[in-house]
Design an enzyme around this catalytic site. Sequence first.
Site, mmCIF file in Angstrom:
data_model
loop_
_atom_site.group_PDB
_atom_site.id
_atom_site.type_symbol
_atom_site.label_atom_id
_atom_site.label_comp_id
_atom_site.label_asym_id
_atom_site.label_seq_id
_atom_site.Cartn_x
_atom_site.Cartn_y
_atom_site.Cartn_z
ATOM 1 N N THR A 27 0.868 -1.177 0.000
ATOM 2 C CA THR A 27 0.000 0.000 0.000
ATOM 3 C C THR A 27 0.903 1.224 0.000
ATOM 4 O O THR A 27 2.110 1.111 0.210
ATOM 5 C CB THR A 27 -0.903 0.041 1.251
ATOM 6 O OG1 THR A 27 -0.093 0.224 2.421
ATOM 7 C CG2 THR A 27 -1.719 -1.231 1.400
ATOM 8 N N ALA A 56 3.236 -1.018 4.642
ATOM 9 C CA ALA A 56 2.491 0.178 5.051
ATOM 10 C C ALA A 56 3.509 1.307 5.167
ATOM 11 O O ALA A 56 4.575 1.128 5.765
ATOM 12 C CB ALA A 56 1.800 -0.063 6.383
ATOM 13 N N ILE A 82 7.633 -2.159 6.863
ATOM 14 C CA ILE A 82 7.540 -0.700 6.994
ATOM 15 C C ILE A 82 8.130 -0.073 5.732
ATOM 16 O O ILE A 82 9.265 -0.373 5.345
ATOM 17 C CB ILE A 82 8.330 -0.222 8.232
ATOM 18 C CG1 ILE A 82 7.828 -0.917 9.494
ATOM 19 C CG2 ILE A 82 8.251 1.292 8.366
ATOM 20 C CD1 ILE A 82 8.848 -0.918 10.637
ATOM 21 N N LYS A 83 7.321 0.786 5.109
ATOM 22 C CA LYS A 83 7.758 1.373 3.833
ATOM 23 C C LYS A 83 8.287 2.782 4.089
ATOM 24 O O LYS A 83 7.595 3.608 4.689
ATOM 25 C CB LYS A 83 6.555 1.400 2.888
ATOM 26 C CG LYS A 83 6.861 1.274 1.433
ATOM 27 C CD LYS A 83 5.554 1.046 0.688
ATOM 28 C CE LYS A 83 5.746 0.980 -0.799
ATOM 29 N NZ LYS A 83 4.453 0.951 -1.495
ATOM 30 N N VAL A 84 9.510 3.024 3.623
ATOM 31 C CA VAL A 84 10.108 4.353 3.787
ATOM 32 C C VAL A 84 10.612 4.830 2.423
ATOM 33 O O VAL A 84 10.993 4.015 1.579
ATOM 34 C CB VAL A 84 11.291 4.324 4.799
ATOM 35 C CG1 VAL A 84 10.842 3.888 6.183
ATOM 36 C CG2 VAL A 84 12.429 3.432 4.305
#
Length: 217
Positions: A27, A56, A82-84
């Site tokens: 997402t 996310a 965890i998307k960065v």
Amino acid sequence: MKFFVDTAEFDAIAELHELGMVDGVTTNPSLIKKAGRDILEVTKQICDLVDGPVSAEVTATDADTMITEGRKLAEIAENIAIKVPLTWDGLKACKVLSGEGNMVNVTLCFSANQALLAAKAGATFISPFIGRMDDIGLDGLELIEDIRTVYDNYGFETEILAASIRSVNHVLDCARIGADVMTAPPAVIKSLVNHPLTDKGLATFLADIEAAKIKIL
Ligand code: G3P
């Protein structure tokens, strides 16, 4: 090649999940906006359904806040990635969060050098955006090839997650190149089944079933 679904629409994920087509979900803020759902609530719902990684994305741009947000996202479920973003702050957050044992997906990658940095920062996934490269006349697939070469040269374990996939040809080309994962909208994944010769062949079989009154039940 693993199939991730690039959406925050729960029903669309559930439909593909029933068929065993969902190895994970990605997402981003735009997809959360499109779904019109609370990020924590919809991400939890997706994580309850899907066993594989569910990406996310953080909302902050400074490393400290990204880390705090990342830790909060990681509390949702064990399968959160965890998307960065691929910035220095994003890489700092990646280093810390992956060091704490979290999966981290470094997103908005547009060069093999960026991908190299992400791998060195401990990224679980690197997300090169193929379609957006093609949009401005660059070669998104060449980028995937370059990252594959660089990672293989040095044995980096970061998985190449081909993103911004717009067509069935993108999917096949990524599989040929050896991307570890591709993430695509549900409509693209569903359209992989289409072939005019399948439709034509089935029409002939149905006509013969009718003509010969073939019955099984
Ligand atoms: O996974 C990234 C993807 O959501 C971006 O796709 O089509 O907006 O470039 P697109």
